[in-house]
Design a protein around this motif. Structure first.
Motif, PDB file in Angstrom:
ATOM      1  N   PRO A 166      -5.517   6.442  -3.764  1.00 43.50           N
ATOM      2  CA  PRO A 166      -4.416   5.627  -2.998  1.00 43.50           C
ATOM      3  C   PRO A 166      -4.167   4.479  -4.059  1.00 43.50           C
ATOM      4  N   ILE A 167      -3.025   3.985  -3.984  1.00 45.05           N
ATOM      5  CA  ILE A 167      -2.720   2.895  -4.819  1.00 45.05           C
ATOM      6  C   ILE A 167      -2.307   1.582  -3.646  1.00 45.05           C
ATOM      7  N   LEU A 168      -2.904   0.412  -4.524  1.00 43.21           N
ATOM      8  CA  LEU A 168      -2.540  -0.710  -3.488  1.00 43.21           C
ATOM      9  C   LEU A 168      -1.823  -1.837  -4.637  1.00 43.21           C
ATOM     10  N   LEU A 178       0.897  -1.206   0.019  1.00 45.59           N
ATOM     11  CA  LEU A 178      -0.129   0.135   0.126  1.00 45.59           C
ATOM     12  C   LEU A 178       0.854   1.031   0.113  1.00 45.59           C
ATOM     13  N   CYS A 179       0.556   2.087  -0.884  1.00 44.72           N
ATOM     14  CA  CYS A 179       1.377   3.351  -0.843  1.00 44.72           C
ATOM     15  C   CYS A 179       1.084   4.278   0.083  1.00 44.72           C
ATOM     16  N   LEU A 180       2.052   4.747   0.868  1.00 44.62           N
ATOM     17  CA  LEU A 180       1.502   5.934   1.836  1.00 44.62           C
ATOM     18  C   LEU A 180       2.414   7.276   1.583  1.00 44.62           C
ATOM     19  N   GLY A 181       2.526   7.350   0.443  1.00 46.44           N
ATOM     20  CA  GLY A 181       3.333   8.595   0.016  1.00 46.44           C
ATOM     21  C   GLY A 181       2.341   9.723   0.019  1.00 46.44           C
ATOM     22  N   THR A 182       2.797  10.813  -0.062  1.00 49.54           N
ATOM     23  CA  THR A 182       1.975  12.016   0.335  1.00 49.54           C
ATOM     24  C   THR A 182       0.603  11.869  -0.311  1.00 49.54           C
ATOM     25  N   ALA A 183       0.490  11.773  -1.790  1.00 49.94           N
ATOM     26  CA  ALA A 183      -0.585  11.970  -2.354  1.00 49.94           C
ATOM     27  C   ALA A 183      -1.784  10.956  -1.966  1.00 49.94           C
ATOM     28  N   CYS A 184      -1.295   9.866  -1.673  1.00 47.85           N
ATOM     29  CA  CYS A 184      -2.188   8.421  -1.437  1.00 47.85           C
ATOM     30  C   CYS A 184      -2.445   8.751   0.121  1.00 47.85           C
ATOM     31  N   HIS A 185      -1.508   9.439   0.834  1.00 45.66           N
ATOM     32  CA  HIS A 185      -1.891   9.539   2.320  1.00 45.66           C
ATOM     33  C   HIS A 185      -3.050  10.237   2.698  1.00 45.66           C
ATOM     34  N   ASN A 215       6.553   3.800  -0.424  1.00 45.64           N
ATOM     35  CA  ASN A 215       6.530   5.481  -0.583  1.00 45.64           C
ATOM     36  C   ASN A 215       6.500   5.684  -2.052  1.00 45.64           C
ATOM     37  N   CYS A 216       5.383   6.463  -2.331  1.00 44.44           N
ATOM     38  CA  CYS A 216       4.959   6.783  -3.744  1.00 44.44           C
ATOM     39  C   CYS A 216       5.495   5.627  -4.772  1.00 44.44           C
ATOM     40  N   VAL A 217       4.734   5.062  -5.531  1.00 48.12           N
ATOM     41  CA  VAL A 217       4.993   4.193  -6.580  1.00 48.12           C
ATOM     42  C   VAL A 217       4.710   4.779  -7.873  1.00 48.12           C
ATOM     43  N   GLY A 218       4.802   6.035  -7.969  1.00 46.95           N
ATOM     44  CA  GLY A 218       4.520   6.871  -9.272  1.00 46.95           C
ATOM     45  C   GLY A 218       3.372   6.856 -10.072  1.00 46.95           C
ATOM     46  N   ALA A 219       2.189   6.695  -9.277  1.00 43.72           N
ATOM     47  CA  ALA A 219       0.972   6.753  -9.799  1.00 43.72           C
ATOM     48  C   ALA A 219      -0.044   7.513  -9.129  1.00 43.72           C
ATOM     49  N   CYS A 220       0.661   8.863  -8.450  1.00 40.44           N
ATOM     50  CA  CYS A 220      -0.166   9.669  -7.450  1.00 40.44           C
ATOM     51  C   CYS A 220      -1.505  10.090  -8.112  1.00 40.44           C
ATOM     52  N   ALA A 221      -1.629  10.423  -9.240  1.00 33.93           N
ATOM     53  CA  ALA A 221      -3.138  10.686  -9.639  1.00 33.93           C
ATOM     54  C   ALA A 221      -4.088   9.616  -9.315  1.00 33.93           C
TER      55      ALA A 221
HETATM   56  S1  FES Z   1       2.087   8.901  -3.453  1.00 33.75           S
HETATM   57 FE1  FES Z   1       1.242   7.249  -3.790  1.00 33.75          FE
HETATM   58  S2  FES Z   1       1.680   7.006  -5.799  1.00 33.75           S
HETATM   59 FE2  FES Z   1       2.718   8.764  -5.466  1.00 33.75          FE
END
Ligand code: FES
Length: 158
Positions: free
Chosen positions: A124-126, A74-81, A115-121
């Motif tokens: 959240p990405i799983l 599970l992405c917990l990067g800023t956009a997904c967070h 952290n961020c898998v490059g699909a922020c738009a």
């Molecule tokens: S922050 Fe989740 S894909 Fe970039």
């Protein structure tokens, strides 16, 4: 375990030039590199175990810990967070009965946060077994876990 590792070594004619493919096959067979398997490879190919651990830690595809049959990241990067990934994390941890970074005792699931898998738009990405799932909601995560064999009650459609 020894019979399987022996067969893998024989497949490569016990040639230590094929160390990485041999370890890849061991990883595929057990879903990780068990210590006993590495000891066996070390003895039969006459390669120091330190060299095997060096390779095992260098390549991301190798794991020295048991991994589940299904791997969820599970992405917990800023956009997904900001789009609610922590709630999805709580839900997945509750259903799987493990915390992020752990593998279930039946070796069915490994769950981790990244952290961020490059699909922020699309967050959240799983990522499930290498497949990206975007706009993950509680319901969507429940459906995915149900598909993977967990007993999950789906309350709503989205
Ligand atoms: S922050 Fe989740 S894909 Fe970039």
């Amino acid at each position: 375990m020894e019979t399987k590792v022996k067969a893998i070594i024989q497949k490569y004619d016990a040639d230590k030039g094929f160390l990485v493919p041999i370890l890849q096959d061991v990883q595929r067979e057990f879903n990780y590199l068990p210590r006993e398997a590495l000891d066996f490879v070390s003895v039969h190919l006459d390669v120091p175990t330190s060299r095997l651990y060096e390779l095992a830690t260098f390549y991301r595809a190798f794991s020295l810990d048991p991994r589940g049959k299904h791997e969820l990241s599970l992405c917990l990067g800023t956009a997904c967070h900001v789009r609610g990934a922590p709630l999805i994390q709580d839900n997945i941890e509750r259903i799987l009965g493990i915390k992020a970074g752990e593998t279930s005792s039946d070796l069915e699931f490994t769950f981790e946060t990244v952290n961020c898998v490059g699909a922020c738009a699309l967050g959240p990405i799983l990522v499930v077994d290498g497949e990206y799932n975007g706009n993950i909601s509680i319901t969507k995560s429940n459906k995915i876990l149900k598909k993977l064999g967990k007993k999950v009650k789906i309350d709503e459609e989205d």
